[in-house]
Design a protein around this motif. Structure first.
Motif, PDB file in Angstrom:
ATOM      1  N   HIS A 141       1.450   3.007  -3.182  1.00  0.00           N
ATOM      2  CA  HIS A 141       0.308   3.748  -3.739  1.00  0.00           C
ATOM      3  C   HIS A 141      -0.003   5.016  -2.951  1.00  0.00           C
ATOM      4  O   HIS A 141      -0.651   5.912  -3.442  1.00  0.00           O
ATOM      5  CB  HIS A 141      -0.918   2.833  -3.806  1.00  0.00           C
ATOM      6  CG  HIS A 141      -0.633   1.520  -4.472  1.00  0.00           C
ATOM      7  ND1 HIS A 141      -0.342   1.431  -5.814  1.00  0.00           N
ATOM      8  CD2 HIS A 141      -0.543   0.266  -3.979  1.00  0.00           C
ATOM      9  CE1 HIS A 141      -0.097   0.151  -6.113  1.00  0.00           C
ATOM     10  NE2 HIS A 141      -0.211  -0.565  -5.022  1.00  0.00           N
ATOM     11  N   GLU A 142       0.456   5.053  -1.684  1.00  0.00           N
ATOM     12  CA  GLU A 142       0.172   6.225  -0.852  1.00  0.00           C
ATOM     13  C   GLU A 142       1.311   7.235  -0.838  1.00  0.00           C
ATOM     14  O   GLU A 142       1.162   8.337  -0.342  1.00  0.00           O
ATOM     15  CB  GLU A 142      -0.105   5.772   0.594  1.00  0.00           C
ATOM     16  CG  GLU A 142      -1.416   5.008   0.731  1.00  0.00           C
ATOM     17  CD  GLU A 142      -1.702   4.585   2.164  1.00  0.00           C
ATOM     18  OE1 GLU A 142      -0.754   4.519   2.958  1.00  0.00           O
ATOM     19  OE2 GLU A 142      -2.877   4.335   2.471  1.00  0.00           O
ATOM     20  N   ASP A 143       2.439   6.822  -1.352  1.00  0.00           N
ATOM     21  CA  ASP A 143       3.645   7.643  -1.279  1.00  0.00           C
ATOM     22  C   ASP A 143       3.453   8.972  -2.019  1.00  0.00           C
ATOM     23  O   ASP A 143       2.935   9.009  -3.129  1.00  0.00           O
ATOM     24  CB  ASP A 143       4.803   6.863  -1.913  1.00  0.00           C
ATOM     25  CG  ASP A 143       6.145   7.449  -1.536  1.00  0.00           C
ATOM     26  OD1 ASP A 143       6.247   8.697  -1.492  1.00  0.00           O
ATOM     27  OD2 ASP A 143       7.070   6.680  -1.294  1.00  0.00           O
ATOM     28  N   SER A 184      -2.872   4.677  -7.161  1.00  0.00           N
ATOM     29  CA  SER A 184      -2.787   5.995  -6.528  1.00  0.00           C
ATOM     30  C   SER A 184      -3.822   6.941  -7.091  1.00  0.00           C
ATOM     31  O   SER A 184      -4.151   6.904  -8.276  1.00  0.00           O
ATOM     32  CB  SER A 184      -1.410   6.619  -6.782  1.00  0.00           C
ATOM     33  OG  SER A 184      -0.414   5.847  -6.206  1.00  0.00           O
ATOM     34  N   ARG A 230       0.819  -1.203   0.000  1.00  0.00           N
ATOM     35  CA  ARG A 230       0.000   0.000   0.000  1.00  0.00           C
ATOM     36  C   ARG A 230       0.856   1.257   0.000  1.00  0.00           C
ATOM     37  O   ARG A 230       0.484   2.279  -0.566  1.00  0.00           O
ATOM     38  CB  ARG A 230      -0.879  -0.029   1.252  1.00  0.00           C
ATOM     39  CG  ARG A 230      -1.781   1.170   1.388  1.00  0.00           C
ATOM     40  CD  ARG A 230      -2.746   0.944   2.527  1.00  0.00           C
ATOM     41  NE  ARG A 230      -3.669   2.053   2.665  1.00  0.00           N
ATOM     42  CZ  ARG A 230      -4.819   1.953   3.310  1.00  0.00           C
ATOM     43  NH1 ARG A 230      -5.170   0.803   3.843  1.00  0.00           N
ATOM     44  NH2 ARG A 230      -5.603   2.983   3.416  1.00  0.00           N
ATOM     45  N   GLN A 243       4.017   7.513  -7.697  1.00  0.00           N
ATOM     46  CA  GLN A 243       2.643   7.079  -7.874  1.00  0.00           C
ATOM     47  C   GLN A 243       2.604   5.606  -8.173  1.00  0.00           C
ATOM     48  O   GLN A 243       3.441   5.083  -8.898  1.00  0.00           O
ATOM     49  CB  GLN A 243       2.009   7.844  -9.023  1.00  0.00           C
ATOM     50  CG  GLN A 243       1.339   9.124  -8.578  1.00  0.00           C
ATOM     51  CD  GLN A 243       0.539   9.702  -9.712  1.00  0.00           C
ATOM     52  OE1 GLN A 243       1.101  10.126 -10.697  1.00  0.00           O
ATOM     53  NE2 GLN A 243      -0.774   9.693  -9.570  1.00  0.00           N
ATOM     54  N   GLY A 244       1.648   4.932  -7.603  1.00  0.00           N
ATOM     55  CA  GLY A 244       1.463   3.526  -7.906  1.00  0.00           C
ATOM     56  C   GLY A 244       0.257   3.353  -8.807  1.00  0.00           C
ATOM     57  O   GLY A 244      -0.439   4.316  -9.152  1.00  0.00           O
ATOM     58  N   ARG A 260      -1.157  10.067  -0.297  1.00  0.00           N
ATOM     59  CA  ARG A 260      -2.048   9.978  -1.447  1.00  0.00           C
ATOM     60  C   ARG A 260      -3.286   9.173  -1.106  1.00  0.00           C
ATOM     61  O   ARG A 260      -3.221   8.201  -0.366  1.00  0.00           O
ATOM     62  CB  ARG A 260      -1.347   9.258  -2.601  1.00  0.00           C
ATOM     63  CG  ARG A 260      -0.409  10.132  -3.349  1.00  0.00           C
ATOM     64  CD  ARG A 260       0.189   9.376  -4.512  1.00  0.00           C
ATOM     65  NE  ARG A 260       1.249  10.181  -5.097  1.00  0.00           N
ATOM     66  CZ  ARG A 260       1.010  11.187  -5.938  1.00  0.00           C
ATOM     67  NH1 ARG A 260      -0.221  11.465  -6.324  1.00  0.00           N
ATOM     68  NH2 ARG A 260       2.001  11.915  -6.390  1.00  0.00           N
ATOM     69  N   ARG A 261      -4.396   9.576  -1.670  1.00  0.00           N
ATOM     70  CA  ARG A 261      -5.569   8.701  -1.613  1.00  0.00           C
ATOM     71  C   ARG A 261      -5.369   7.589  -2.637  1.00  0.00           C
ATOM     72  O   ARG A 261      -4.597   7.717  -3.582  1.00  0.00           O
ATOM     73  CB  ARG A 261      -6.836   9.510  -1.918  1.00  0.00           C
ATOM     74  CG  ARG A 261      -7.300  10.350  -0.738  1.00  0.00           C
ATOM     75  CD  ARG A 261      -8.469  11.225  -1.098  1.00  0.00           C
ATOM     76  NE  ARG A 261      -8.059  12.349  -1.936  1.00  0.00           N
ATOM     77  CZ  ARG A 261      -8.447  12.528  -3.192  1.00  0.00           C
ATOM     78  NH1 ARG A 261      -9.246  11.667  -3.780  1.00  0.00           N
ATOM     79  NH2 ARG A 261      -8.029  13.575  -3.885  1.00  0.00           N
ATOM     80  N   THR A 262      -6.060   6.496  -2.415  1.00  0.00           N
ATOM     81  CA  THR A 262      -5.906   5.364  -3.327  1.00  0.00           C
ATOM     82  C   THR A 262      -7.261   5.002  -3.932  1.00  0.00           C
ATOM     83  O   THR A 262      -8.288   5.594  -3.596  1.00  0.00           O
ATOM     84  CB  THR A 262      -5.368   4.128  -2.588  1.00  0.00           C
ATOM     85  OG1 THR A 262      -6.364   3.721  -1.654  1.00  0.00           O
ATOM     86  CG2 THR A 262      -4.075   4.428  -1.870  1.00  0.00           C
ATOM     87  N   VAL A 321      -3.281  13.639  -3.784  1.00  0.00           N
ATOM     88  CA  VAL A 321      -2.795  13.759  -2.410  1.00  0.00           C
ATOM     89  C   VAL A 321      -3.912  14.240  -1.486  1.00  0.00           C
ATOM     90  O   VAL A 321      -4.649  15.157  -1.823  1.00  0.00           O
ATOM     91  CB  VAL A 321      -1.616  14.748  -2.351  1.00  0.00           C
ATOM     92  CG1 VAL A 321      -1.165  14.963  -0.924  1.00  0.00           C
ATOM     93  CG2 VAL A 321      -0.476  14.234  -3.220  1.00  0.00           C
TER      94      VAL A 321
END
Lengths: 556, 497
Positions: free
Chosen positions: B288-290, B298, B285, B294-295, B308-310, B301
């Motif tokens: 994706h939150e970094d 993601s 996770r 970006q994942g 970050r919101r996912t 922010v």
């Protein structure tokens, strides 16, 4: 029954072995340090040249012979490896003992291996290997012809290293890596005016040492011991869009700590940051899909060589022995193709060896006790030979006889640990430089419209017949000059067209060697079932290839 | 309960190693020990003859020592007193040298999610464990007969594998109690009542695998079949041999077709290979939150909490598909006592869980504290739901498309990370379907596509079945349906067979 793993006492064995053989205090028993040298800890471990090791080997050989082996061999390995990264002293720090016996009965091979070095275990392994072979002999003939091998009597060989990595105190290594990081940070800070600020810098450096002591013996009476060293390093820095990596200068090599101390790491970092800044000024363009005359640097050519010709000339791959694993070879009929099949342009000559100083695959004897040949694989564009083991040479016996060549193994059998059965692995490959003294920039200067790709890294298919490559950098060339950076360039290639489409080969002065299969900077080379790792060096020069297909790698 | 012999080290002996190391340690700080041992009985064949039969075993002991200032870890495969003493002293010297280990930050030991209690799942098959060398040889004999009779070459591998592992002390759950606290002296962690709480249960599992490739001697065709399971009796090797042979014969003399978008029918093996990168992407996770990167999952922010919101809660793939993992599922069998709970990653197309990789990075845990429902994992096993359509029926409903046996050389496209774009090759059987029937063998092709795109273009789904997923130190079985999907992108024809 007591568990053999549990009853084993290696250091106790060392003492007993010494006592039994009356060698207490003898010169061949060399005290060595394991782990970190400190005044109160200076542990002695067995030297591979100790007669008690030979006694173990004989136990296994005798047991296999008595059990009915027509041929048997054994490998004992004592392996140490250590990885240090930045401030961390031992990300990986370990020592392993392994023993493996291979036995041949009526054409069928059996293999038994464990981590135990005792006399009883040698007997068990010898018998088990024969059992494994025998149970598969259901009366169907399995043809096998092993070429003769000159007997090795008490041979010993060591990778010539200046400074054994394990003789350097880990804290000294840490100091060195931290100093390296500081210097790289300093180099980056010189480019502050380009926008980097101190806090953004990322620097990393690492080193990996592997030392393996190995003893080999066979029912044919050969016995030899070796001390093999490999090292690799890493040094990278980046900050605010600037950066440099010198990983390509520190790839796996048959050297010791001198790999790090003798490589001009910081000078190269400085030079590459400067180059990177210049190149960053070039405009970025998307790929214009099409065919281009393309310059590949020596690193890219080395990668292509390893993945295509190196793998394709492993005799077992060519004959389908690896069909269910990594794959086969486009050289589908080795016996017929020998001396007639055209691999590349007449100027292409590629040889394989296991003897060059510093070569990752260099060794005194291979894992079948054969002193490896320097063998020409491709001569003037023609396929001349394969990388062979003893059994592999047997598959070419008829072809060798027709060509009037000696029937012998080239010595490319390799087993990483005692727990691996030997199989053919690629040796050190060497591409002969072009006759003219052309440099990489000379080659680029000769291009009117085309591309230059640095550090091409191909994914080669399961028949070594082609694949897709992406480069570390890709540049458009106009009138001999780099005019743009190309984003997302993918290169589709077919192996025959790649080597037959060479327009020019770089000269001797731009010949470079790279290590393949390293943990830090290389790509893992896997083969076999169960999987084994392979390691070798490739020495290559830049080349220009015509009509290379470029695609947008991200386009579906 | 089990038929023990010297191929196993057993729980008792593994614990004994730990106890001996406990007595050997000196100085303050804590001790962690992981013991891992394996046995493998395997057999390879090539060109219709057995080429190697093996019996192999090995072990690995990982000894860790750490205190307030440092961390040391040493590996060995030797269990005698002198080797162990030597190793633990080496770990202590690293620790006292102020070494910052890969799992620790400079300011000390971070909080790690607790292990959840979990009932033992016996991923152990007496059948697998008890197949002898002689039986393996007898099993392999008939597998090559069909190929040999037809002048084809069979190559294959079968293996019975056993792994035992156990971890003790600080390498397991001690660190969970140490959130930002000083490290206690090792003497306070004796052999007391809380000992069990600090042990990761002894586990052992079996794994059986069998796979084979039948090829034309000149390389004009190739067919593959394979299966893995903890239980050898779940694998019918002769069925695999027939399938590989059949695929080889039917793959002969392929024709080249134009690359482009095709409707594809992917056999379960191909689906599993393509979906694996998606399952991997679900594991962490933190990616994706970094904020800095970006994942795949993601979104923008969230300024309030600074991450970050996912896409959690959003539909990401076809609504008919769920991807889950249940450690109690005998077909997915995962190491018991590892604190795994059942997880539904994707529920009817909606992303419901993103995981934390326990022990992977300290950063994961600082974020992990935000979430009570911790998957605490690193697991590649998965079950993907399907439907009821048989592959034959999928073919019958296809006007023009391709039937894919399996893939090879799958690799992520650098820079394609945000869409999980991958490239790879078809291998060992690719056929053209025209007007609802298979009309001819097709030369292999390169694809460039993403599992996310594939699973958003699903037409039909078949019955999920276990596939070939061998693992060495971890079991990662998958139960996956065949899939018929539209617009799968093939980017080049290749010559490799």
């Amino acid at each position: 029954m007591k568990h053999p793993l549990h009853t084993f006492t290696r250091r106790a064995f060392v003492r007993d072995g010494i006592r039994l053989s009356g060698m207490l205090g003898a010169a061949s028993f060399i005290p060595q340090t394991t782990w970190i040298l400190t005044p109160e800890i200076s542990e002695s471990t067995l030297s591979i040249q100790d007669p008690s090791v030979k006694a173990l080997i004989h136990k296994a050989i005798d047991a296999a012979r008595s059990a009915g082996a027509m041929y048997a061999d054994i490998r004992l390995t004592y392996t140490r490896q250590r990885v240090q990264r930045n401030r961390s002293l031992g990300i990986i720090d370990g020592e392993y003992l392994h023993a493996g016996v291979r036995a041949l009965v009526n054409g069928y091979w059996g293999f038994a291996a464990s981590s135990v070095w005792t006399a009883e275990e040698m007997v068990r392994l010898g018998q088990e290997a024969v059992h494994q072979a025998k149970v598969n002999d259901f009366g169907k003939i399995r043809d096998l012809s092993l070429p003769p091998v000159p007997k090795v009597i008490d041979g010993h060989w060591e990778t010539p290293v200046k400074i054994d990595g394990f003789s350097v105190h880990p804290l000294e290594v840490t100091d060195y890596l931290m100093a390296l990081n500081e210097q790289m940070r300093l180099e980056l800070s010189k480019f502050e005016k380009y926008g980097a600020s101190t806090g953004d810098y990322r620097v990393t450096s690492a080193v990996h040492f592997i030392t393996q002591e190995k003893a080999f013996g066979s029912t044919e009476g050969s016995y030899c011991t070796q001390r093999l060293h490999r090292s690799e390093g890493q040094a990278e820095c980046s900050g605010a869009g600037r950066g440099a990596s010198v990983g390509d200068l520190l790839t796996l090599v048959g050297k010791g700590w001198e790999l790090m101390t003798e490589t001009p790491i910081i000078d190269t970092v400085r030079q590459r940051i400067e180059e990177g800044i210049k190149l960053a000024e070039l405009p970025v363009k998307p790929v214009d899909v099409g065919r281009y005359d393309t310059v590949f640097d020596s690193r890219g050519v080395a990668n292509f060589l390893s993945g295509t010709i190196g793998a394709a000339t492993e005799i077992d791959r060519a004959l389908g022995y690896e069909a269910n694993a990594t794959g086969t070879s486009y050289l589908t009929d080795p016996a017929t193709m020998l001396d007639t099949f055209s691999i590349g342009i007449p100027q292409l000559t590629i040889s394989a060896n296991r003897s060059e100083p510093g070569g990752v695959a260099s060794t005194g004897w291979d894992d079948e006790g054969v002193k490896p040949d320097d063998v020409v694989l491709i001569e003037n564009g023609l396929l001349r030979d394969f990388q062979t083991s003893r059994e592999g040479a047997g598959w070419l016996e008829g072809a060798y006889a027709r060509a009037g060549r000696p029937f012998k193994s080239h010595g490319f059998a390799f087993a990483e640990f005692g727990t691996d059965a030997p199989m053919v692995h690629t040796g050190n490959l060497v591409m002969q430089p072009g006759s003219e003294s052309l440099s990489q920039s000379d080659l680029e200067a000769g291009i009117t419209t085309g591309m230059s790709v640095t550090g091409a890294s191909p994914q080669v298919d399961f028949q070594c017949l082609g694949g897709m490559a992406m480069g570390m950098g890709c540049f458009e060339i106009k009138e001999g000059k780099r005019v743009a950076r190309i984003a997302n360039a993918g290169i589709l290639f077919r192996t025959p067209e790649l080597w037959k489409g060479i327009l020019a080969i770089g000269g001797d002065s731009c010949s470079r060697r790279y290590g393949m299969g390293g943990l830090l900077t290389g790509r893992t080379i896997l083969k076999g079932e169960p999987e084994q790792h392979g390691y070798h060096s490739v020495t290559a020069v830049p080349m220009v290839v015509k009509d290379v297909t470029f695609i947008d790698a991200e386009r579906r | 309960m089990f038929n023990l012999d010297d191929r196993l080290i057993t729980e008792q002996r593994a614990r004994e190693i730990y106890k001996r190391l406990q007595k050997m340690q000196s100085g303050n700080g804590v001790l962690g020990v992981q013991v891992r041992a394996w046995w493998s009985g395997s057999l390879r064949w090539a060109r219709n003859r057995v080429s190697l039969a093996s019996d192999r075993r090995d072990m690995e002991i990982r000894i860790t020592r750490h205190n307030e200032i440092g961390f040391g870890a040493i590996l060995t495969n030797q269990t005698d007193d002198e080797s162990l003493t030597s190793a633990i002293r080496a770990a202590e010297r690293l620790m006292l040298g102020g070494n910052s280990g890969p799992q620790l930050t400079h300011d000390g030991i971070k909080w790690i999610p607790p292990l959840l209690p979990f009932p033992e799942t016996p991923i152990w098959s007496e059948t697998t464990y008890n197949v002898t060398a002689k039986q393996r040889a007898a099993l392999a004999q008939p597998l090559t007969v069909g190929a040999e009779e037809q002048g084809l070459l069979s190559a294959g591998f079968l293996q019975m594998y056993v792994l035992e592992q156990q971890a003790y002390g600080a390498s397991v759950s001690l660190r969970r109690d140490l959130a930002k606290q000083p490290v206690p002296d090792s003497s306070s962690y004796g052999d007391g009542a809380n000992r069990d709480a600090r042990e990761e249960g002894y586990t052992r599992y079996t794994e059986a695998q069998c796979s084979m490739t039948v090829r034309h001697p000149q390389g004009l065709g190739s067919g593959w079949a394979g299966l893995s399971s903890y239980d050898w009796s779940a694998i019918d090797a002769e069925v695999l041999a027939t399938r590989a042979l059949d695929k080889c014969v039917k793959s002969l003399n392929p024709v080249a077709i134009e690359p482009g978008r095709y409707t594809v029918i992917l056999e379960p093996q191909a689906v599993a290979q393509l979906v694996e990168p998606l399952v991997s992407a679900l594991q962490s996770r933190v990616i994706h939150e970094d904020l800095r990167r970006q994942g795949v999952f993601s979104l923008g922010v969230d300024q309030a909490i600074g991450i970050r919101r996912t896409k959690l809660g959003l539909q990401v793939i076809d609504k008919r598909i769920s991807i889950s993992h249940d450690p109690m599922d005998p077909e997915l069998g995962v190491l018991p006592k590892l604190g795994l709970t059942p997880i539904t990653w994707i529920d009817h197309g909606t992303l419901t869980t993103l995981g934390y990789d326990r022990g992977r990075s300290v950063d994961d845990y600082s974020l992990a504290q935000l979430n009570d429902n911790l998957p605490a994992l690193s697991r590649r096993s998965f079950r993907m739901t399907g439907g009821t359509t048989k592959i034959d029926e999928m073919v019958a409903t296809t006007e023009r498309g391709l039937l894919v046996t399996r893939f090879s050389n799958i690799a992520g496209i650098p820079g394609g990370g945000l869409s999980l774009l991958h490239t790879g090759l078809t291998r060992d059987g690719l056929w053209l379907i025209e007007g609802g029937v298979i009309t001819r063998a097709v030369k292999n092709m390169r694809f460039t596509d993403s599992p996310l795109f594939l699973l958003n273009q699903v037409d039909l789904l078949g019955v999920p079945v276990p596939v070939f997923r061998p693992g060495k130190y971890d079991l990662r079985p998958a139960v996956v349906p065949p899939v018929k999907a539209d617009d799968f992108a093939f980017t080049a024809t290749i010559d490799a067979v």
